[in-house]
Design a protein around this motif. Structure first.
Motif, PDB file in Angstrom:
ATOM      1  N   GLU A  35      34.370  30.072  41.784  1.00 31.84           N
ATOM      2  CA  GLU A  35      33.976  28.696  41.505  1.00 31.84           C
ATOM      3  C   GLU A  35      35.169  27.822  41.135  1.00 31.84           C
ATOM      4  O   GLU A  35      35.047  26.604  41.055  1.00 31.84           O
ATOM      5  N   CYS A  36      36.337  28.457  40.980  1.00 37.60           N
ATOM      6  CA  CYS A  36      37.566  27.686  40.774  1.00 37.60           C
ATOM      7  C   CYS A  36      37.939  26.917  42.035  1.00 37.60           C
ATOM      8  O   CYS A  36      38.755  26.001  41.994  1.00 37.60           O
ATOM      9  N   GLY A  37      37.371  27.320  43.185  1.00 38.77           N
ATOM     10  CA  GLY A  37      37.585  26.597  44.423  1.00 38.77           C
ATOM     11  C   GLY A  37      38.677  27.132  45.324  1.00 38.77           C
ATOM     12  O   GLY A  37      38.952  26.568  46.379  1.00 38.77           O
ATOM     13  N   TYR A  38      39.321  28.241  44.935  1.00 32.69           N
ATOM     14  CA  TYR A  38      40.369  28.803  45.786  1.00 32.69           C
ATOM     15  C   TYR A  38      40.253  30.320  45.801  1.00 32.69           C
ATOM     16  O   TYR A  38      39.525  30.917  45.000  1.00 32.69           O
ATOM     17  N   VAL A  39      40.960  30.940  46.734  1.00 33.38           N
ATOM     18  CA  VAL A  39      40.932  32.395  46.911  1.00 33.38           C
ATOM     19  C   VAL A  39      42.323  32.940  46.646  1.00 33.38           C
ATOM     20  O   VAL A  39      43.311  32.413  47.159  1.00 33.38           O
ATOM     21  N   LYS A  40      42.383  33.999  45.828  1.00 37.82           N
ATOM     22  CA  LYS A  40      43.655  34.669  45.549  1.00 37.82           C
ATOM     23  C   LYS A  40      43.599  36.086  46.098  1.00 37.82           C
ATOM     24  O   LYS A  40      42.541  36.728  46.077  1.00 37.82           O
ATOM     25  N   LEU A  41      44.737  36.560  46.566  1.00 39.94           N
ATOM     26  CA  LEU A  41      44.808  37.959  46.995  1.00 39.94           C
ATOM     27  C   LEU A  41      44.678  38.886  45.795  1.00 39.94           C
ATOM     28  O   LEU A  41      44.008  39.911  45.858  1.00 39.94           O
ATOM     29  N   TRP A  42      45.306  38.516  44.671  1.00 41.15           N
ATOM     30  CA  TRP A  42      45.305  39.355  43.463  1.00 41.15           C
ATOM     31  C   TRP A  42      44.970  38.504  42.251  1.00 41.15           C
ATOM     32  O   TRP A  42      45.505  37.412  42.080  1.00 41.15           O
ATOM     33  N   HIS A  43      44.086  39.016  41.403  1.00 40.49           N
ATOM     34  CA  HIS A  43      43.793  38.385  40.114  1.00 40.49           C
ATOM     35  C   HIS A  43      43.912  39.475  39.054  1.00 40.49           C
ATOM     36  O   HIS A  43      43.159  40.447  39.066  1.00 40.49           O
ATOM     37  N   GLY A  44      44.862  39.304  38.127  1.00 39.51           N
ATOM     38  CA  GLY A  44      45.186  40.381  37.200  1.00 39.51           C
ATOM     39  C   GLY A  44      44.536  40.331  35.830  1.00 39.51           C
ATOM     40  O   GLY A  44      44.739  41.239  35.030  1.00 39.51           O
ATOM     41  N   GLN A  45      43.754  39.307  35.532  1.00 35.97           N
ATOM     42  CA  GLN A  45      43.086  39.224  34.234  1.00 35.97           C
ATOM     43  C   GLN A  45      41.662  39.783  34.345  1.00 35.97           C
ATOM     44  O   GLN A  45      40.964  39.473  35.301  1.00 35.97           O
ATOM     45  N   ILE A  46      41.240  40.581  33.367  1.00 36.83           N
ATOM     46  CA  ILE A  46      39.889  41.149  33.480  1.00 36.83           C
ATOM     47  C   ILE A  46      38.865  40.418  32.619  1.00 36.83           C
ATOM     48  O   ILE A  46      37.673  40.694  32.724  1.00 36.83           O
ATOM     49  N   ASN A  47      39.309  39.526  31.754  1.00 38.88           N
ATOM     50  CA  ASN A  47      38.342  38.809  30.918  1.00 38.88           C
ATOM     51  C   ASN A  47      38.546  37.303  30.987  1.00 38.88           C
ATOM     52  O   ASN A  47      38.756  36.645  29.979  1.00 38.88           O
ATOM     53  N   ASP A  48      38.474  36.797  32.197  1.00 41.08           N
ATOM     54  CA  ASP A  48      38.444  35.350  32.369  1.00 41.08           C
ATOM     55  C   ASP A  48      37.551  35.031  33.563  1.00 41.08           C
ATOM     56  O   ASP A  48      37.013  35.935  34.204  1.00 41.08           O
ATOM     57  N   ALA A  49      37.410  33.765  33.865  1.00 40.80           N
ATOM     58  CA  ALA A  49      36.460  33.333  34.894  1.00 40.80           C
ATOM     59  C   ALA A  49      36.836  33.811  36.291  1.00 40.80           C
ATOM     60  O   ALA A  49      35.994  33.832  37.185  1.00 40.80           O
ATOM     61  N   GLY A  50      38.078  34.227  36.496  1.00 40.51           N
ATOM     62  CA  GLY A  50      38.494  34.684  37.818  1.00 40.51           C
ATOM     63  C   GLY A  50      38.253  36.154  38.076  1.00 40.51           C
ATOM     64  O   GLY A  50      38.409  36.624  39.206  1.00 40.51           O
ATOM     65  N   ASN A  51      37.849  36.904  37.046  1.00 38.80           N
ATOM     66  CA  ASN A  51      37.621  38.334  37.224  1.00 38.80           C
ATOM     67  C   ASN A  51      36.479  38.575  38.201  1.00 38.80           C
ATOM     68  O   ASN A  51      35.430  37.940  38.125  1.00 38.80           O
ATOM     69  N   SER A  52      36.690  39.479  39.137  1.00 37.11           N
ATOM     70  CA  SER A  52      35.686  39.848  40.151  1.00 37.11           C
ATOM     71  C   SER A  52      35.300  38.677  41.047  1.00 37.11           C
ATOM     72  O   SER A  52      34.180  38.617  41.546  1.00 37.11           O
ATOM     73  N   GLN A  53      36.233  37.766  41.250  1.00 36.33           N
ATOM     74  CA  GLN A  53      35.974  36.604  42.102  1.00 36.33           C
ATOM     75  C   GLN A  53      36.874  36.564  43.336  1.00 36.33           C
ATOM     76  O   GLN A  53      36.582  35.842  44.279  1.00 36.33           O
ATOM     77  N   HIS A  54      37.952  37.332  43.330  1.00 33.52           N
ATOM     78  CA  HIS A  54      38.945  37.236  44.386  1.00 33.52           C
ATOM     79  C   HIS A  54      38.986  38.521  45.217  1.00 33.52           C
ATOM     80  O   HIS A  54      38.082  39.340  45.141  1.00 33.52           O
ATOM     81  N   ILE A  55      40.035  38.711  46.003  1.00 30.51           N
ATOM     82  CA  ILE A  55      40.078  39.828  46.948  1.00 30.51           C
ATOM     83  C   ILE A  55      40.424  41.148  46.273  1.00 30.51           C
ATOM     84  O   ILE A  55      39.816  42.178  46.569  1.00 30.51           O
ATOM     85  N   THR A  56      41.384  41.131  45.355  1.00 30.44           N
ATOM     86  CA  THR A  56      41.737  42.349  44.624  1.00 30.44           C
ATOM     87  C   THR A  56      41.910  42.023  43.147  1.00 30.44           C
ATOM     88  O   THR A  56      42.238  40.887  42.772  1.00 30.44           O
ATOM     89  N   ASP A  57      41.689  43.049  42.314  1.00 29.89           N
ATOM     90  CA  ASP A  57      41.847  42.923  40.868  1.00 29.89           C
ATOM     91  C   ASP A  57      42.010  44.327  40.302  1.00 29.89           C
ATOM     92  O   ASP A  57      42.154  45.291  41.063  1.00 29.89           O
ATOM     93  N   TRP A  58      41.964  44.435  38.993  1.00 28.32           N
ATOM     94  CA  TRP A  58      42.162  45.750  38.380  1.00 28.32           C
ATOM     95  C   TRP A  58      41.005  46.708  38.633  1.00 28.32           C
ATOM     96  O   TRP A  58      41.111  47.894  38.326  1.00 28.32           O
TER      97      TRP A  58
END
Length: 198
Positions: A35-58
């Motif tokens: 819902e931030c409006g963009y797509v990231k290849l990697w999102h490294g924070q697990i406790n913010d609004a971007g967690n589980s929203q992008h292509i890869t994460d922890w």
């Protein structure tokens, strides 16, 4: 020893399951992308609004490990136990995709989202974007492929490396998530909180 080698038909069935899952998630009003409006290849924070929203994460290593576990389950079912035969073994990938897809749908129900918030390290969890769920299915399929191609010892080593790395960096991984979802342990919650996870 037989392997779970998919053919064109079972790959197409797997893609079909993925497409149906995407449609189900959209029907559940899951956001297509962050819902931030963009797509990231990697999102490294697990406790913010971007967690589980992008292509890869922890949690991507967890989904790769799902694929390795589902490969082992399919091998046990189709090669070692129940069905046997080369044709049956080709259905290992669709079974794995179906299991992962079912989890992605269940994970995005309000009941499971609330459970994650209450007892796991993901206290800010709001569910996955559809993009993230589709990526999770793809990463699971990659884990399945690795288990198909690599020796068992190497696959097990990769599982251990993924679990240990995630535990050391973000104090969470597949094992801890399962434990905390099913049987929350205060000592684990305290350890995660001490690392700033919770």
């Amino acid at each position: 020893m037989g392997k779970l080698v998919p053919n064109r038909r079972t790959i197409l069935v797997s893609l079909g399951i993925t497409i149906v899952t995407v449609l189900i998630l959209l029907a559940m009003d899951r956001p297509p992308i962050c819902e931030c409006g963009y797509v990231k290849l990697w999102h490294g924070q697990i406790n913010d609004a971007g967690n589980s929203q992008h292509i890869t994460d922890w949690y991507t290593p967890s989904h790769i490990i799902h694929g390795m576990i589902f490969y082992a389950l399919g091998w046990w079912l189709f090669v070692r136990r129940v069905m046997g035969g080369e044709n049956a073994a080709r259905w290992g990938l669709p079974l794995a995709v179906l299991l992962e897809a079912a989890w992605e749908v269940l994970e995005n129900t309000q009941m499971v989202i609330n459970r994650f918030r209450d007892v796991t390290a993901n206290f800010g969890y709001s569910g996955d974007s559809v993009l993230n769920s589709a990526a999770d299915i793809s990463w699971m399929s990659f884990g399945f492929y690795l288990a198909l191609r690599l020796p068992v010892k190497v696959t097990v080593a990769l599982v251990l490396i993924g679990e240990i790395a995630a535990a050391l960096v973000v104090r969470d991984n597949l094992t801890l998530n399962v434990i905390m979802l099913l049987f929350p342990i205060d000592a684990i919650a305290e350890w995660q909180a001490a690392g700033g996870v919770r």
